[in-house]
Design an enzyme around this catalytic site. Structure first.
Site, PDB file in Angstrom:
ATOM      1  N   HIS A 197      14.425  -1.280 -13.437  1.00 25.35           N
ATOM      2  CA  HIS A 197      14.280  -2.305 -13.015  1.00 25.35           C
ATOM      3  C   HIS A 197      15.146  -2.589 -11.501  1.00 25.35           C
ATOM      4  CE1 HIS A 197      11.809  -2.005 -16.054  1.00 25.35           C
ATOM      5  NE2 HIS A 197      12.247  -2.652 -17.226  1.00 25.35           N
ATOM      6  N   LEU A 247       1.470  -4.685   7.428  1.00 28.03           N
ATOM      7  CA  LEU A 247       0.827  -4.155   6.419  1.00 28.03           C
ATOM      8  C   LEU A 247       0.978  -4.953   5.221  1.00 28.03           C
ATOM      9  CD1 LEU A 247       1.374  -1.678   4.295  1.00 28.03           C
ATOM     10  CD2 LEU A 247       3.337  -2.667   3.268  1.00 28.03           C
ATOM     11  N   ASP A 292       6.273   3.228 -12.595  1.00 29.82           N
ATOM     12  CA  ASP A 292       6.255   3.905 -13.312  1.00 29.82           C
ATOM     13  C   ASP A 292       8.153   4.371 -14.174  1.00 29.82           C
ATOM     14  OD1 ASP A 292       6.434   3.595 -16.377  1.00 29.82           O
ATOM     15  OD2 ASP A 292       4.692   5.440 -16.702  1.00 29.82           O
TER      16      ASP A 292
END
Ligand code: IPE
Ligand code: IPE
Ligand code: MG
Length: 254
Positions: free
Chosen positions: A51, A145, A34
């Protein structure tokens, strides 16, 4: 035993005195990324610039998570509520996965990363779905991962959807209401088959879940920082891991 970061680009070196033990690494780390908009605003830039910058941080944290042998990294990238934003911002966000994968997929493949998503995949634009589907297919056999993007994800919707599917299965399959327990219910969530997050990180100073993994975070350790996501770094991630390792998880016991 401690591990060092010998090779990562260091964007913002903070206190290096904290150590991360190789044992007791959280298996599953979830992050609410955020603060992109505020990061951009502070610089007099459009929100989308935040972003874009945040996308590069994703890559950095994937690298760090791989280094520490985190098994699952779930990143909140777009919530079911984020459709409320201006059309131009939503459109930009929907183009980001493709750009991210165009830039980084070869490296992710090389690092044995598997890519998956949680959320209503069918509700995404076709170009977004295609780029992600391609990445999922190309990485499906990787066993490093698991990089799990929460995209068009909302936890309440997820739980409602699970209840509806359970209802259907009780009507149409062998499943009975008496058999239904927490373990079986979990299999109806998007996170089917995944262990619950051990550590939840939220950046930007907000201390709320914003409809993220309400069921799955029941016993997660929460870690908040005021740092905005585009300023997040492997050093701060390391600090979160360090702090996690100082916690005593009791699960209601003593
Ligand atoms: C997080 O940053 C990214 C998404 C929710 C897609 P924000 O866009 O929420 O940035 P702020 O919180 O407005 O600063
Ligand atoms: C949560 O952030 C969603 C993502 C990070 C993708 P928001 O910025 O949408 O959450 P609120 O509005 O501050 O609760
Ligand atoms: Mg926000």
């Amino acid at each position: 035993m401690s591990m060092k970061f010998p090779f990562f680009r260091t964007k913002k070196v903070t206190d290096d005195s904290f150590k991360v033990e190789e044992t007791n690494i959280p298996r599953h780390v979830a992050i609410i990324m955020d603060g992109n908009g505020r990061w951009a605003k502070k610089r007099g830039l459009p929100r989308i610039a935040g972003h874009k910058e945040g996308m590069n941080v994703v890559k950095e944290i994937v690298k760090a998570a791989t280094y520490y042998k985190v098994e699952i990294l779930t990143l909140y990238a777009f919530s079911t509520e984020n459709w409320k934003r201006p059309k131009s911002e939503v459109e930009f966000l929907m183009k980001l996965p493709k750009e991210f994968l165009h830039t980084y997929l070869p490296e992710l493949i090389e690092k044995n990363v598997r890519i998956d998503t949680i959320g209503e995949f069918d509700g995404l634009p076709i170009h977004t779905k295609e780029a992600i589907q391609n990445a999922k297919e190309q990485t499906k056999d990787n066993d490093g991962l698991l990089l799990n993007f929460a995209l068009n994800y909302g936890s309440r919707f997820e739980i409602m959807r699970a209840i509806k599917q359970v209802y259907t299965d009780i009507e149409e399959t062998e499943l009975t209401i008496d058999q239904l327990d927490e373990e079986i219910f979990s299999e109806y969530l998007y996170t089917q088959g995944l262990s619950d997050p051990d550590l939840l990180i939220r950046t930007s100073g907000e201390q709320r879940l914003s409809n993220f993994l309400l069921w799955q975070l029941a016993y997660a350790e929460f870690w908040f920082t005021d740092v905005l996501w585009p300023d997040f770094s492997e050093e701060i991630f390391k600090k979160a891991l360090h702090d996690y390792q100082q916690r005593k998880r009791r699960y209601g016991g003593i």
